[in-house]
Enzyme design. Sequence first.
Site, PDB file in Angstrom:
ATOM      1  N   PHE A 117      52.987  48.369  29.095  1.00 50.31           N
ATOM      2  CA  PHE A 117      52.705  48.949  29.857  1.00 50.31           C
ATOM      3  C   PHE A 117      52.213  47.779  30.179  1.00 50.31           C
ATOM      4  O   PHE A 117      53.124  48.252  31.572  1.00 50.31           O
ATOM      5  CB  PHE A 117      51.372  50.195  30.142  1.00 50.31           C
ATOM      6  N   GLY A 167      51.811  45.229  28.793  1.00 50.28           N
ATOM      7  CA  GLY A 167      51.934  43.946  27.626  1.00 50.28           C
ATOM      8  C   GLY A 167      53.147  43.332  27.618  1.00 50.28           C
ATOM      9  O   GLY A 167      54.065  44.535  27.797  1.00 50.28           O
ATOM     10  N   TYR A 170      37.707  53.634  34.157  1.00 44.46           N
ATOM     11  CA  TYR A 170      37.850  52.882  33.192  1.00 44.46           C
ATOM     12  C   TYR A 170      36.812  52.378  33.197  1.00 44.46           C
ATOM     13  O   TYR A 170      35.902  53.062  31.747  1.00 44.46           O
ATOM     14  CB  TYR A 170      37.963  52.099  34.184  1.00 44.46           C
ATOM     15  N   GLN A 192      27.903  59.481  12.050  1.00 46.83           N
ATOM     16  CA  GLN A 192      28.104  59.889  11.480  1.00 46.83           C
ATOM     17  C   GLN A 192      29.302  59.695  10.252  1.00 46.83           C
ATOM     18  O   GLN A 192      28.746  60.762   9.213  1.00 46.83           O
ATOM     19  CB  GLN A 192      29.139  61.089  12.202  1.00 46.83           C
ATOM     20  N   ARG A 206      44.184  41.206  39.335  1.00 47.09           N
ATOM     21  CA  ARG A 206      43.054  40.478  39.482  1.00 47.09           C
ATOM     22  C   ARG A 206      43.214  39.460  40.187  1.00 47.09           C
ATOM     23  O   ARG A 206      44.062  38.525  40.815  1.00 47.09           O
ATOM     24  CB  ARG A 206      42.773  40.097  37.464  1.00 47.09           C
TER      25      ARG A 206
HETATM   26  O1  LIG Z   1      38.828  40.193  34.750  1.00 46.61           O
HETATM   27  C1  LIG Z   1      38.644  40.520  33.848  1.00 46.61           C
HETATM   28  O2  LIG Z   1      38.644  40.934  32.815  1.00 46.61           O
HETATM   29  C2  LIG Z   1      37.570  41.940  34.219  1.00 46.61           C
HETATM   30  O3  LIG Z   1      39.012  42.517  35.625  1.00 46.61           O
HETATM   31  C3  LIG Z   1      38.044  43.725  36.521  1.00 46.61           C
HETATM   32  O4  LIG Z   1      37.028  43.584  36.645  1.00 46.61           O
HETATM   33  P1  LIG Z   1      37.150  43.393  38.076  1.00 46.61           P
HETATM   34  O5  LIG Z   1      35.776  41.997  38.515  1.00 46.61           O
HETATM   35  O6  LIG Z   1      37.385  44.190  40.146  1.00 46.61           O
HETATM   36  O7  LIG Z   1      38.576  42.250  38.258  1.00 46.61           O
HETATM   37  P2  LIG Z   1      38.928  41.765  39.823  1.00 46.61           P
HETATM   38  O8  LIG Z   1      39.976  42.998  40.544  1.00 46.61           O
HETATM   39  O9  LIG Z   1      39.701  40.742  39.386  1.00 46.61           O
HETATM   40  O10 LIG Z   1      38.081  41.474  40.917  1.00 46.61           O
HETATM   41  C4  LIG Z   1      36.840  40.400  41.153  1.00 46.61           C
HETATM   42  C5  LIG Z   1      36.368  40.292  42.317  1.00 46.61           C
HETATM   43  O11 LIG Z   1      37.389  39.733  42.609  1.00 46.61           O
HETATM   44  C6  LIG Z   1      37.846  41.081  44.396  1.00 46.61           C
HETATM   45  N1  LIG Z   1      39.488  40.351  45.260  1.00 46.61           N
HETATM   46  C7  LIG Z   1      40.244  40.773  43.975  1.00 46.61           C
HETATM   47  C8  LIG Z   1      41.517  40.345  44.194  1.00 46.61           C
HETATM   48  C9  LIG Z   1      41.957  39.590  45.054  1.00 46.61           C
HETATM   49  O12 LIG Z   1      43.244  39.076  45.580  1.00 46.61           O
HETATM   50  N2  LIG Z   1      41.014  38.669  45.952  1.00 46.61           N
HETATM   51  C10 LIG Z   1      39.326  39.602  45.547  1.00 46.61           C
HETATM   52  O13 LIG Z   1      38.796  39.511  46.572  1.00 46.61           O
HETATM   53  C11 LIG Z   1      37.631  41.634  43.785  1.00 46.61           C
HETATM   54  O14 LIG Z   1      37.612  42.774  44.639  1.00 46.61           O
HETATM   55  C12 LIG Z   1      36.770  41.439  43.297  1.00 46.61           C
HETATM   56  O15 LIG Z   1      35.012  41.267  43.678  1.00 46.61           O
HETATM   57  C13 LIG Z   1      38.042  44.944  35.509  1.00 46.61           C
HETATM   58  O16 LIG Z   1      37.741  45.501  35.480  1.00 46.61           O
HETATM   59  C14 LIG Z   1      37.473  44.288  33.586  1.00 46.61           C
HETATM   60  O17 LIG Z   1      37.724  45.549  33.197  1.00 46.61           O
HETATM   61  C15 LIG Z   1      37.654  43.166  33.493  1.00 46.61           C
HETATM   62  O18 LIG Z   1      36.566  42.856  32.623  1.00 46.61           O
END
Ligand SMILES: O=C(O)[C@H]1O[C@H](OP(=O)(O)OP(=O)(O)OC[C@H]2O[C@@H](n3ccc(=O)[nH]c3=O)[C@H](O)[C@@H]2O)[C@H](O)[C@@H](O)[C@@H]1O
Length: 840
Positions: free
Chosen positions: A175, A177, A284, A301, A325
Site C-alpha cells: 500500500f 511500501g 491511527y 496471558q 508528511r
Molecule cells: O513522521 C513521522 O514519523 C510521524 O508522522 C506523523 O506525525 P505528524 O507529526 O503529523 O507528521 P507530519 O504530517 O509530517 O506533520 C508534522 C507537522 O508539520 C505540519 N505540516 C505537514 C505538512 C505540510 O506540508 N506542512 C505542514 O505544516 C503538520 O501540520 C504537522 O504539524 C504520524 O502521525 C506519525 O505516526 C509518524 O510517526
Amino acid sequence: MVVAPPPFTTLLCPSPFTLDAIRCRRWIRCEKFDVTFFLTSVDASKAPPQHILSHDSLRCHRLFNTVSLNDFSPNVVQKPLDSLDKASKVELLKRIEDLQSEVDDLKKLMKSKGGVEESQSFQTIPSRVYPEVRFRSERTRKRILVTGGTGFVGSHLVDKLLLDGHEVIALDNFFTGRRRNVEHWIGHSNFELVHHDVVNSYFVEVDQIYHLASPASPPHYMYNPVKTIKTNSIGTINMLGLAKRVKATILLASTSEIYGDPEVHPQPESYWGHVNPIGPRSCYDEGKRVAESLMVAYAKQEQVDIRIARIFNTFGPRMHMNDGRVVSNFIIQAIQDKPITIYGNGTQTRSFQFVDDLADGLIALMNSNVTSPVNLGNPEEHTISDFAHIIKDLVGSKSEIEHMDGQIDDPQQRKPDIRKAAEMIDWQPKVKMHDGIRKTIEYFRKEIHDEEKKRRIDPLMPGPPSKKWKGVGEDEEKDDSFDEDDEVLDVIISQRTQGSNQSSRPITDPSSSVSPITPPTVTSSSRFVTSPGETAYKTTPTSSRIRPSVFSGSRSSTTTPTSSNESQSSAISQGEFIAVKFQLGNAQREKDELKYKLAKANEDFVAEKKRMEMENAKLLRKMEEKIKVTELEVNALRMSNASMRAETSMAGGDLNQSMMSISSVGSSQRINPYSHREARATQSVPRLSGGNGFHGSDIAATFTHNQSMTMEGEMSFQDVPSQVFDSVMDTPILESITPIEKKRETWDKKLQADLANEHVLDISPFSQYILSTISSIAVSPQVDKELYSLLEKMIKNPLEQDIVEIGDSQFSPVSSQEDSSSIPPNSPPSSPSSAPICID
Ligand SMILES: O=C(O)[C@H]1O[C@H](OP(=O)(O)OP(=O)(O)OC[C@H]2O[C@@H](n3ccc(=O)[nH]c3=O)[C@H](O)[C@@H]2O)[C@H](O)[C@@H](O)[C@@H]1O
C-alpha cells in the site's frame, strides 16, 4: 623340407592354397590385439583345382613382417552373430534403422535444446551483485520477519538485518511500501519478499518479528481509517498469534501519536497521552494504542516476548514523493522553488530523527530484554516554521513560506524523552538533523530528476476513464482494503456522493494544468475544520478530499468555485489529474514488478540451464550408448554378412570375395570410435608395402578407421581410402552388393590371370594383410602350439578339420621374450617379424 614359419603364418597356409574352399566356421577373436578372423577349414571337394595354390607361394610370408605386432590397437572386438537367416537379418536391419532414427531424433532434440539456450539472451542479464553481508553461523543467524518490510522504515531495517548476516522475510501489501526499496536484495539467498496483508493470517517459522505494517503518514492512514484500524488491531493480533506459536520475539512499531496532542513535554514513556478517540487521527492513534494493549495482553496471558517502540517523527531517503508528511513536502517544494506550505501558524513543534538511527534503535530494542514501551526519536526539537527555513536554506531555495489552515488535532508539541532508551538499550540518535536533511535533499533531488526524465520520455496522457467513473454520482461503498489502483477514484466517487465530511486534512484543489510534481501552494483560507463530524471542508461538496501530497496542491484561491458548473469542471479536472498521477504510480509499481520478475526469471533461467545441462549430459550419454549399441549391431551384421559372403564365395570358389569378407570383418570391428581415438593417440604409423595396390586399398580402408597409416611412397591412408572404405565397409549388407560384385568380377579375372601366371601372392597385399594380422596375434606360444598343430592337421588333411574353434581364453597374449622358454621345441619363433619363412 620346411623351416618352420612363424606359427600363425602357418595359419595362412590353408587360406591361400584352399581359398576357394574356405568356409567360415568359427570366429576367433583376440581382444588384446583387436583382431577377429576366421578359422577355416578346407573343403577340397569344392575347390577348383586351379585355385589350389602351391606351398611355395608362402615365400611371400617375409613380407608380413612389414606390419609389426605393435601396430595393432587394442580395440574391442565383438563376437559376431551366428549366421542369421535372411528374415532375421532383415529384422536386425530394421532395428538398426530404428535405432539410427532414434539417435537422429535425440541429436535433433539436443540441438534444438542447445539452440534454445543459445538463443536466450539471458546471458546479457548480468548476475546480480549484492551488498556484502556478514557471515553468521547457524547458531547466531536469526530468521526474521519484517512486516511492512518494503516501506520507508521497514526497508532500512531490512538492510541492516541482512547486512548483519540474518535471514529476512519482508512482508508487505505494497500500500505504501515499494519493491524498489528492497530490490537490491531480491534474489539474495537470505532474503525473501512476501506480498501479504497482515490483516490475514500468515504462518512462518521465525525467531523475531518486527511488526511495522501500517500506513504512518497522516494522509495515508486517514485515507481508509477502517483499514488502518484493522491493520493495527487484527494485523497485530495475527502477528502476536504467530509469535506465540513459533515462540518468536515480537516488536511493535508504535508511535509518538499515542501521546496525542500531549500535555506533558517532552513525552516520557510513562505519559498516558492526550488522544481524541473520535478525531480524524484516531484511526491511527487509537489503532496503535490498541496494538500496544494487545502486545501487553499477549505478553501477560500468553507469555509472548514483546518489545514496544514508540517512534517519533522520522525522515530520510526512500520516503515516497507522495508521502505527504512535512519533510518530504517541504524539501520537494524547496527544490522546485515553490511556496513552502505551513499548516497553521507554524509554532507547533516536532523532533525529527534520521531513519538510520531509528533502524539501529529498533534492532537494539529487539535484542534487549525490555518489554515495556521505549521512545525512539531525536530530541532535537524545532518549530515547523523554523523547520521550513532550515529546509529552504539547506536546499538553497527561493521558495516563499505560505501559511495554510492547520489540521484538526494536530499535536502542538512533540519531543521524545529518550532517557529510557539510553539507559536500557544503550541507544541514542547519532545523525544530526541537518546532516540527515542534507542526505534526504539529495535523495529527493534524484527522485525529482528521475521523475521528470520519465515524463519527458513518456509524457503522461490521462487514459480512458476507468469503469469506476461510471459510478460517479451513484452510491458506492468504499472498500476497506488498500487497493491503491482504485484508491483515488474511490476518493473522488466518495467525495462526489457523500460530500466532504470525514477528514480534517487540508484540502488541495489541483487544477487540470497542475503537473504531478507541482508542489502545493495552498492558502489557509478555505479549509479548516473546527470539529470532527462536522462538514469537513469549507469548499463545495464537489471539491476533492484527497491527501495533501505535494503533488496535489494548488492555491485555494483558484478552487473556490464561482458557480456549480465551475465546481463540476474543477472536480473533473482534479479527478483527471489524480487519475494521471496514479497512472504514474501504477506504472512505477508495474516497473518494479517487472524488475522483480526479471530478476526472478534470471534466477529461474540459471536453475533451468543447470537442469538442462544435466539433462543434456544424460541425453548425450544415452545417445552415445545407443550409438554404441547400433554400431555393435551394425558390426555384428557386417561380420555376419562377411561370413555369408565368405560362404557364398566359397561355394562360388571366389578367392577375392573370401578375402573381402575377411577384410570386412577386420575393418568393421574397428569402427568403435572410442578405441579409434585411443588408437590414434597411441599407435605408431604402420607402413604397408603395396598398400595402394590391388587389394591394398581394402587393407588401407581397414586401417584407416582406427589408425593413421601411410603406404610406402604413397599418400596418407587417412585421405585416400574413403571411397574404398565406403564401398567395402558401407556396402548394404543384405542388399545387392553390386559394387563389390563388380569389383569382384574384375578381381576374379585378375586373380585368374595371377593364378595362371603363378604370382598371386606376390601382388596381393591384401593377402599379406590377412597373413600379417594373423601372424601378429600369434604371440602366445601356447596358442601358437595349439593352432600350429591344428593347422598342421588342416593342411595335411583339410577335410577332417571341418571345424576349428579356439576360445578367447587361449588368446591371452604373452610377451614373446618372457615366454620363449615355454615354446615347444617344435614351435616356430614367436616373433613374426624375425621369423625366417621358408617353405619347401
Ligand atoms: O513522521 C513521522 O514519523 C510521524 O508522522 C506523523 O506525525 P505528524 O507529526 O503529523 O507528521 P507530519 O504530517 O509530517 O506533520 C508534522 C507537522 O508539520 C505540519 N505540516 C505537514 C505538512 C505540510 O506540508 N506542512 C505542514 O505544516 C503538520 O501540520 C504537522 O504539524 C504520524 O502521525 C506519525 O505516526 C509518524 O510517526
